[in-house]
Design a protein around this motif. Structure first.
Motif, mmCIF file in Angstrom:
data_model
loop_
_atom_site.group_PDB
_atom_site.id
_atom_site.type_symbol
_atom_site.label_atom_id
_atom_site.label_comp_id
_atom_site.label_asym_id
_atom_site.label_seq_id
_atom_site.Cartn_x
_atom_site.Cartn_y
_atom_site.Cartn_z
ATOM 1 N N TYR A 1 -25.965 -19.243 5.515
ATOM 2 C CA TYR A 1 -26.354 -19.582 4.015
ATOM 3 C C TYR A 1 -25.938 -20.917 4.317
ATOM 4 O O TYR A 1 -26.726 -22.096 4.570
ATOM 5 C CB TYR A 1 -25.779 -19.358 2.943
ATOM 6 N N VAL B 1 -27.334 -11.344 0.967
ATOM 7 C CA VAL B 1 -28.259 -11.512 -0.268
ATOM 8 C C VAL B 1 -28.196 -11.324 -1.513
ATOM 9 O O VAL B 1 -28.741 -11.559 -2.791
ATOM 10 C CB VAL B 1 -29.650 -11.811 0.606
ATOM 11 N N SER B 2 -28.811 -9.871 -0.807
ATOM 12 C CA SER B 2 -29.465 -8.447 -2.255
ATOM 13 C C SER B 2 -28.469 -8.444 -3.476
ATOM 14 O O SER B 2 -28.193 -8.224 -4.582
ATOM 15 C CB SER B 2 -29.163 -7.870 -1.238
ATOM 16 N N GLN C 1 -27.462 -11.749 -4.911
ATOM 17 C CA GLN C 1 -28.317 -12.359 -5.795
ATOM 18 C C GLN C 1 -28.539 -11.121 -7.245
ATOM 19 O O GLN C 1 -28.272 -11.476 -8.485
ATOM 20 C CB GLN C 1 -29.670 -11.855 -5.820
ATOM 21 N N SER C 2 -27.627 -9.610 -6.691
ATOM 22 C CA SER C 2 -27.766 -8.248 -8.066
ATOM 23 C C SER C 2 -26.752 -8.912 -8.806
ATOM 24 O O SER C 2 -26.784 -8.965 -10.356
ATOM 25 C CB SER C 2 -27.258 -7.527 -6.957
ATOM 26 N N GLU D 1 -27.009 -11.889 -11.556
ATOM 27 C CA GLU D 1 -28.250 -11.890 -12.423
ATOM 28 C C GLU D 1 -27.263 -10.926 -13.410
ATOM 29 O O GLU D 1 -27.259 -11.020 -14.493
ATOM 30 C CB GLU D 1 -29.514 -11.156 -11.609
#
Length: 179
Positions: A132, A160-161, A164-165, A168
């Motif tokens: 990244y 990444v998942s 993101q979670s 959020e």
């Protein structure tokens, strides 16, 4: 075969070209400016000593990056043993140092990202940083870490998942507090 003067001139050129890039790689791994400077110095000593043995199996930068990466891991492991500290303590210290760092100009979202990154396992965080922040190819990361590309991709996309979670969830919690 290079003369000593030619070797020194070539090494100085490497310093000019790669010192800043390697510094930031190391800094992301070890946390503080002082520690990064120490590790960078050790890295360039190893590079200087290893130049005659460089086999050109990979690019020069990838080879140097691998040395910096390994020196950083060696430093972290020595400090863990020396001070008998857990990974959670290391992560907390990293975040504290980041927030106090005069060079860090991050906004609230960047602080949240660093907090989430500090919760990832070491390998996942290192892979995420290389991909990244350093925009490295998975092939290059594989050469540096000795891992298979498929494993790296899985690790990166899982990270990444998770990021993101968690971002959020933070935003949802923040919105609920405002209501």
């Amino acid at each position: 075969m290079l003369s000593n003067n030619q070797r020194d001139a070539a090494f100085n050129k490497l310093l000019d070209l790669y010192q800043v890039k390697l510094y930031w790689l190391i800094r992301k791994l070890v946390g503080t400016h002082e520690d990064a400077d120490d590790v960078l110095q050790n890295t360039f000593i190893r590079i200087y000593k290893g130049l005659p043995k460089f086999s050109q199996d990979s690019s020069l930068y990838t080879w140097m990056h691998r040395i910096a990466y390994n020196e950083s891991l060696r430093f972290i492991e020595q400090n863990r043993k020396k001070f008998h500290i857990s990974i959670d303590d290391v992560n907390r210290k990293y975040l504290d140092n980041l927030m106090e760092d005069s060079f860090f100009e991050g906004n609230e979202l960047q602080v949240k990202l660093h907090r989430i990154l500090s919760e990832l396992p070491d390998k996942h965080r290192e892979i995420f940083n290389m991909k990244y922040y350093d925009d490295m190819k998975f092939r290059e990361i594989a050469e540096i870490t000795g891992m298979k590309e498929g494993s790296l991709k899985t690790s990166y996309y899982n990270s990444v998942s998770i990021i993101q979670s968690k971002i959020e969830n933070i935003d949802i919690l923040t919105l609920k507090k405002v209501d």
